[in-house]
Design a protein around this motif. Structure first.
Motif, PDB file in Angstrom:
ATOM      1  N   GLN A 107       0.829  -1.201   0.000  1.00 58.92           N
ATOM      2  CA  GLN A 107       0.000   0.000   0.000  1.00 58.92           C
ATOM      3  C   GLN A 107       0.866   1.255   0.000  1.00 58.92           C
ATOM      4  O   GLN A 107       0.606   2.214  -0.729  1.00 58.92           O
ATOM      5  N   GLU A 108       1.908   1.201   0.815  1.00 57.26           N
ATOM      6  CA  GLU A 108       2.808   2.350   0.944  1.00 57.26           C
ATOM      7  C   GLU A 108       3.456   2.684  -0.403  1.00 57.26           C
ATOM      8  O   GLU A 108       3.510   3.838  -0.813  1.00 57.26           O
ATOM      9  N   VAL A 109       3.899   1.634  -1.058  1.00 63.78           N
ATOM     10  CA  VAL A 109       4.537   1.827  -2.357  1.00 63.78           C
ATOM     11  C   VAL A 109       3.577   2.495  -3.331  1.00 63.78           C
ATOM     12  O   VAL A 109       3.912   3.451  -4.024  1.00 63.78           O
ATOM     13  N   LEU A 110       2.348   2.009  -3.353  1.00 64.94           N
ATOM     14  CA  LEU A 110       1.349   2.536  -4.277  1.00 64.94           C
ATOM     15  C   LEU A 110       0.990   3.978  -3.955  1.00 64.94           C
ATOM     16  O   LEU A 110       0.928   4.836  -4.831  1.00 64.94           O
ATOM     17  N   LEU A 111       0.753   4.250  -2.651  1.00 66.53           N
ATOM     18  CA  LEU A 111       0.286   5.584  -2.261  1.00 66.53           C
ATOM     19  C   LEU A 111       1.380   6.634  -2.419  1.00 66.53           C
ATOM     20  O   LEU A 111       1.089   7.811  -2.609  1.00 66.53           O
ATOM     21  N   ALA A 112       2.625   6.203  -2.324  1.00 62.00           N
ATOM     22  CA  ALA A 112       3.721   7.165  -2.401  1.00 62.00           C
ATOM     23  C   ALA A 112       3.880   7.735  -3.810  1.00 62.00           C
ATOM     24  O   ALA A 112       4.645   8.660  -4.034  1.00 62.00           O
ATOM     25  N   GLN A 113       3.134   7.193  -4.752  1.00 61.24           N
ATOM     26  CA  GLN A 113       3.311   7.618  -6.136  1.00 61.24           C
ATOM     27  C   GLN A 113       2.576   8.910  -6.489  1.00 61.24           C
ATOM     28  O   GLN A 113       2.795   9.488  -7.530  1.00 61.24           O
ATOM     29  N   SER A 114       1.681   9.375  -5.608  1.00 56.72           N
ATOM     30  CA  SER A 114       0.968  10.612  -5.941  1.00 56.72           C
ATOM     31  C   SER A 114       0.714  11.447  -4.689  1.00 56.72           C
ATOM     32  O   SER A 114       0.781  10.933  -3.561  1.00 56.72           O
ATOM     33  N   ASP A 115       0.416  12.736  -4.883  1.00 61.19           N
ATOM     34  CA  ASP A 115       0.099  13.620  -3.750  1.00 61.19           C
ATOM     35  C   ASP A 115      -1.175  13.182  -3.061  1.00 61.19           C
ATOM     36  O   ASP A 115      -1.293  13.172  -1.838  1.00 61.19           O
ATOM     37  N   GLU A 116      -2.136  12.839  -3.890  1.00 56.87           N
ATOM     38  CA  GLU A 116      -3.425  12.382  -3.365  1.00 56.87           C
ATOM     39  C   GLU A 116      -3.212  11.156  -2.475  1.00 56.87           C
ATOM     40  O   GLU A 116      -3.774  11.028  -1.398  1.00 56.87           O
ATOM     41  N   GLY A 117      -2.331  10.283  -2.980  1.00 57.60           N
ATOM     42  CA  GLY A 117      -2.004   9.075  -2.229  1.00 57.60           C
ATOM     43  C   GLY A 117      -1.358   9.393  -0.902  1.00 57.60           C
ATOM     44  O   GLY A 117      -1.660   8.761   0.111  1.00 57.60           O
ATOM     45  N   ALA A 118      -0.503  10.378  -0.875  1.00 59.22           N
ATOM     46  CA  ALA A 118       0.178  10.738   0.366  1.00 59.22           C
ATOM     47  C   ALA A 118      -0.821  11.212   1.415  1.00 59.22           C
ATOM     48  O   ALA A 118      -0.743  10.837   2.596  1.00 59.22           O
ATOM     49  N   ALA A 119      -1.802  12.022   0.970  1.00 59.45           N
ATOM     50  CA  ALA A 119      -2.834  12.506   1.897  1.00 59.45           C
ATOM     51  C   ALA A 119      -3.639  11.334   2.438  1.00 59.45           C
ATOM     52  O   ALA A 119      -3.957  11.245   3.631  1.00 59.45           O
ATOM     53  N   LEU A 120      -3.935  10.424   1.516  1.00 59.01           N
ATOM     54  CA  LEU A 120      -4.692   9.239   1.881  1.00 59.01           C
ATOM     55  C   LEU A 120      -3.916   8.398   2.903  1.00 59.01           C
ATOM     56  O   LEU A 120      -4.485   7.890   3.873  1.00 59.01           O
ATOM     57  N   ALA A 121      -2.611   8.293   2.667  1.00 63.66           N
ATOM     58  CA  ALA A 121      -1.773   7.492   3.561  1.00 63.66           C
ATOM     59  C   ALA A 121      -1.827   8.039   4.979  1.00 63.66           C
ATOM     60  O   ALA A 121      -1.877   7.279   5.953  1.00 63.66           O
ATOM     61  N   GLU A 122      -1.820   9.388   5.068  1.00 64.06           N
ATOM     62  CA  GLU A 122      -1.868  10.018   6.387  1.00 64.06           C
ATOM     63  C   GLU A 122      -3.175   9.680   7.097  1.00 64.06           C
ATOM     64  O   GLU A 122      -3.195   9.339   8.284  1.00 64.06           O
ATOM     65  N   ARG A 123      -4.262   9.754   6.333  1.00 68.35           N
ATOM     66  CA  ARG A 123      -5.585   9.470   6.902  1.00 68.35           C
ATOM     67  C   ARG A 123      -5.654   8.002   7.344  1.00 68.35           C
ATOM     68  O   ARG A 123      -6.159   7.679   8.422  1.00 68.35           O
ATOM     69  N   ILE A 124      -5.114   7.134   6.489  1.00 65.57           N
ATOM     70  CA  ILE A 124      -5.111   5.705   6.821  1.00 65.57           C
ATOM     71  C   ILE A 124      -4.339   5.458   8.105  1.00 65.57           C
ATOM     72  O   ILE A 124      -4.781   4.716   8.980  1.00 65.57           O
ATOM     73  N   ALA A 125      -3.208   6.141   8.246  1.00 69.78           N
ATOM     74  CA  ALA A 125      -2.385   5.935   9.440  1.00 69.78           C
ATOM     75  C   ALA A 125      -3.169   6.286  10.695  1.00 69.78           C
ATOM     76  O   ALA A 125      -3.131   5.558  11.696  1.00 69.78           O
ATOM     77  N   SER A 126      -3.907   7.402  10.688  1.00 64.20           N
ATOM     78  CA  SER A 126      -4.641   7.809  11.884  1.00 64.20           C
ATOM     79  C   SER A 126      -5.799   6.848  12.156  1.00 64.20           C
ATOM     80  O   SER A 126      -6.085   6.511  13.299  1.00 64.20           O
ATOM     81  N   LEU A 127      -6.437   6.395  11.058  1.00 65.35           N
ATOM     82  CA  LEU A 127      -7.547   5.448  11.242  1.00 65.35           C
ATOM     83  C   LEU A 127      -7.046   4.112  11.766  1.00 65.35           C
ATOM     84  O   LEU A 127      -7.692   3.478  12.602  1.00 65.35           O
ATOM     85  N   GLU A 128      -5.873   3.711  11.279  1.00 62.35           N
ATOM     86  CA  GLU A 128      -5.328   2.430  11.714  1.00 62.35           C
ATOM     87  C   GLU A 128      -5.039   2.426  13.206  1.00 62.35           C
ATOM     88  O   GLU A 128      -5.299   1.444  13.902  1.00 62.35           O
ATOM     89  N   ALA A 129      -4.527   3.549  13.689  1.00 61.92           N
ATOM     90  CA  ALA A 129      -4.251   3.637  15.123  1.00 61.92           C
ATOM     91  C   ALA A 129      -5.549   3.551  15.925  1.00 61.92           C
ATOM     92  O   ALA A 129      -5.629   2.880  16.953  1.00 61.92           O
TER      93      ALA A 129
END
Lengths: 300, 110
Positions: A107-129
């Motif tokens: 997932q990290e590899v995929l999301l790191a490919q775009s700005d939108e993905g980076a924002a999404l990654a941040e949201r996912i991280a908070s939800l995961e916690a």
């Protein structure tokens, strides 16, 4: 010659009971054929009867002795089955954790490919916690609940025992005080984790736990410690402590590590549809009472 | 002599074979045990009185077992099996008491 009949005929039963019938049997037979040699059929029948009498008595003794080991054997079989299943569960859980790690990496590899993905990654991280999807580490508060001195943890009617409601109250008070993640005796809580009791045991996420119950919460430890006793649940817990002697202690910790929740079953998962959406959000939202705990017992 | 032989055979059969008492027979085992004890004590008493008769021994044991089993079976069919079992056990136990008391009087003179 028949004896004169007792006017109180119903008394005959009592007379019958005290009369020594057993003596008559042999005496009468002895009077009838004194000195006669018994027939060979009688002798055979006699031996067989002796064998039957001895056999029945021996069988009774053997059976009684056989019953106890049988029960013990059944218990051992059940214990073995429980142990084996627990091992299987542990193996499967390890597999889940491993698969999740692989998934996260991909997932990290995929999301790191775009700005939108980076924002999404941040949201996912908070939800995961928040959902217990990842292990979390940080400062926090440790609430330890233990049975009152001299109480019997196995007795379901002992008021000094820690009940499921007490653990629920501790957890609810911690959520209400602003905890970000909670684990009870190493079992991470999610929005669908139940805290309930089965007999004398408290089940968290359907795992039986033993006292003392160590409720670890991650958050601002000082703020948690201040807010905890002021919440409704915290006050209820305090009542229990005062009335029944249940032991409660708070301790601020500089660094706690809460494990991944192993039970992330999408119990009510739905695929969002464009039609009228009537998903019933059963809990969550307020964040105050995420514990779907239905207590099945009340303090006497 | 032959009595001892019979006893030995019975014990050996009961202990070595350890036949599994089928479930439907379970309620009858305690009755059979009490009836057997009754027969044993009755025989012991008759022996002491010098009137022992193997015919009586055979018939009293068999008839007691059969009647007790029939009663319990009937009780089971009528739904009062437990009560009838109690009745049978009480009656047989009273006989055992009477016999043991007689043996005691004879042996201990008291």
């Amino acid at each position: 010659m028949p004896a004169p009949r007792d006017p109180a005929a119903s008394m005959a039963l009592l007379t019958e009971l005290v009369r020594d019938d057993a003596a008559e049997e042999y005496a009468e037979a002895a009077r009838r054929h004194r000195g006669a040699r018994p027939a060979w059929t009688t002798r055979v029948a006699f031996v067989l009867t002796c064998a039957a009498v001895a056999g029945v008595l021996a069988l009774a003794v053997v059976q009684r002795q056989a019953v106890a080991p049988e029960a013990e054997k059944a218990r051992q079989v059940l214990v073995d089955r429980v142990t084996r299943t627990q091992e299987e569960i542990a193996a499967l859980e390890a597999e889940v954790v491993q698969t999740r790690a692989d998934l996260a990496a991909a997932q990290e590899v995929l999301l790191a490919q775009s700005d939108e993905g980076a924002a999404l990654a941040e949201r996912i991280a908070s939800l995961e916690a928040a959902t217990g999807y990842t292990a979390v580490q940080g400062p926090g508060l440790v609430v330890v609940l233990d049975s009152a001195d001299g109480s019997d943890p196995a007795a379901t009617d002992d008021p000094g025992r820690v009940l499921d409601t007490d653990v629920q109250n501790a957890v609810n008070a911690l959520w209400a005080s602003g905890a970000e993640a909670i684990a009870v005796n190493g079992v991470r809580l999610t929005s669908t984790t139940a805290i309930r009791s089965a007999g004398a045991a408290i089940l968290v996420d359907f795992r039986p736990l033993l006292p003392p119950y160590r409720v670890e919460a991650i958050g601002d430890s000082a703020a948690l410690a201040v807010a905890f006793p002021r919440t409704t649940s915290g006050r209820e817990l305090d009542d229990v402590v005062q009335q029944f002697g249940v032991k409660l202690s708070l301790e601020q910790a500089a660094s706690l590590t809460l494990p991944v929740s192993t039970a992330l079953l999408p119990v009510r998962a739905r695929v969002p549809s464009l039609a009228t959406d009537t998903v019933a959000g059963s809990s969550g939202g307020t964040g105050v009472d995420p514990v779907a705990g239905t207590s099945e017992e009340a303090r006497p | 002599m032959i009595a001892a032989l019979g006893l030995l055979v019975g014990i050996v059969l009961g202990v070595i074979l350890q036949p599994d008492v089928p479930l439907w027979m379970q309620p009858y085992l305690p009755i059979a045990v009490v009836a057997a004890l009754d027969a044993v004590f009755g025989a012991a008493r008759a022996l002491l009185d010098g009137v022992f008769d193997d015919r009586v021994f055979v018939i009293s044991f068999l008839s007691n077992v059969v009647v007790a089993a029939l009663l319990v079976f009937l009780g089971d069919q009528l739904g009062v099996g437990a009560q009838i079992s109690t009745g049978v056990v009480v009656v047989l136990a009273m006989r055992i008491f009477a016999n043991v008391a007689a043996i005691r009087r004879r042996l201990l003179k008291a």
